[in-house]
Write a protein that holds these residues in place. Sequence first.
Motif, PDB file in Angstrom:
ATOM      1  N   ALA A 198       0.868  -1.174   0.000  1.00  0.00           N
ATOM      2  CA  ALA A 198       0.000   0.000   0.000  1.00  0.00           C
ATOM      3  C   ALA A 198       0.908   1.229   0.000  1.00  0.00           C
ATOM      4  CB  ALA A 198      -0.906  -0.009   1.231  1.00  0.00           C
ATOM      5  N   THR A 199       0.312   2.396   0.072  1.00  0.00           N
ATOM      6  CA  THR A 199       1.077   3.636   0.029  1.00  0.00           C
ATOM      7  C   THR A 199       2.140   3.693   1.121  1.00  0.00           C
ATOM      8  OG1 THR A 199      -0.825   4.781  -0.878  1.00  0.00           O
ATOM      9  CG2 THR A 199       0.890   6.149   0.083  1.00  0.00           C
ATOM     10  N   ASN A 200       1.823   3.244   2.325  1.00  0.00           N
ATOM     11  CA  ASN A 200       2.784   3.333   3.426  1.00  0.00           C
ATOM     12  C   ASN A 200       3.049   1.979   4.081  1.00  0.00           C
ATOM     13  OD1 ASN A 200       0.325   2.954   4.598  1.00  0.00           O
ATOM     14  ND2 ASN A 200       0.579   4.515   6.170  1.00  0.00           N
ATOM     15  N   LEU A 201       2.891   0.881   3.311  1.00  0.00           N
ATOM     16  CA  LEU A 201       3.057  -0.452   3.866  1.00  0.00           C
ATOM     17  C   LEU A 201       3.804  -1.345   2.883  1.00  0.00           C
ATOM     18  CD1 LEU A 201       2.183  -2.240   6.315  1.00  0.00           C
ATOM     19  CD2 LEU A 201       0.159  -2.845   4.978  1.00  0.00           C
ATOM     20  N   VAL A 202       4.777  -2.106   3.395  1.00  0.00           N
ATOM     21  CA  VAL A 202       5.515  -3.044   2.553  1.00  0.00           C
ATOM     22  C   VAL A 202       5.544  -4.404   3.238  1.00  0.00           C
ATOM     23  CG1 VAL A 202       6.991  -1.328   1.434  1.00  0.00           C
ATOM     24  CG2 VAL A 202       7.740  -2.415   3.555  1.00  0.00           C
ATOM     25  N   SER A 203       5.792  -5.432   2.459  1.00  0.00           N
ATOM     26  CA  SER A 203       5.955  -6.780   2.965  1.00  0.00           C
ATOM     27  C   SER A 203       7.429  -7.135   2.863  1.00  0.00           C
ATOM     28  CB  SER A 203       5.128  -7.749   2.125  1.00  0.00           C
ATOM     29  OG  SER A 203       5.483  -9.083   2.399  1.00  0.00           O
ATOM     30  N   LEU A 204       7.995  -7.682   3.939  1.00  0.00           N
ATOM     31  CA  LEU A 204       9.382  -8.133   3.949  1.00  0.00           C
ATOM     32  C   LEU A 204       9.364  -9.645   4.103  1.00  0.00           C
ATOM     33  CD1 LEU A 204      12.357  -7.210   3.937  1.00  0.00           C
ATOM     34  CD2 LEU A 204      12.235  -7.178   6.430  1.00  0.00           C
ATOM     35  N   GLN A 205       9.976 -10.333   3.146  1.00  0.00           N
ATOM     36  CA  GLN A 205       9.976 -11.795   3.149  1.00  0.00           C
ATOM     37  C   GLN A 205      11.410 -12.302   3.182  1.00  0.00           C
ATOM     38  OE1 GLN A 205       7.737 -13.396  -0.108  1.00  0.00           O
ATOM     39  NE2 GLN A 205       8.472 -15.462   0.217  1.00  0.00           N
ATOM     40  N   LEU A 206      11.636 -13.348   3.956  1.00  0.00           N
ATOM     41  CA  LEU A 206      12.951 -13.968   4.057  1.00  0.00           C
ATOM     42  C   LEU A 206      12.912 -15.284   3.289  1.00  0.00           C
ATOM     43  CD1 LEU A 206      15.774 -13.900   5.427  1.00  0.00           C
ATOM     44  CD2 LEU A 206      14.753 -15.172   7.306  1.00  0.00           C
TER      45      LEU A 206
END
Length: 96
Positions: A65-73
């Motif tokens: 979203a505009t101010n949200l990210v997903s971090l995946q390992l």
Amino acid sequence: MSDSLRLILEDTDGKQLETSCTRVAVMWQGKELWIQQDGRGQLLIGVDVEEGDAEYANLLLRPLATNLVSLQLEMEPAEVGDDEEHVHGPDCNHDH
């Protein structure tokens, strides 16, 4: 710019504790995920690799979203004995 991080820790009851540090780690999927500021306003995120690890950790960042990210390992098999492709840098944790 400072290289100090201002941390806000929140427990399950919503109580917040403020502190600061230069570098902080979170244990995530059995790996230390390190977060630090570089002094130029950028946030650096890295995963520690131990000597003899059979896998390398890759961090994948995806916008949600505009101010949200997903971090995946994701773990990728290490190619043992193939040091010719490795580029030594300040964060590679090798003695050189």
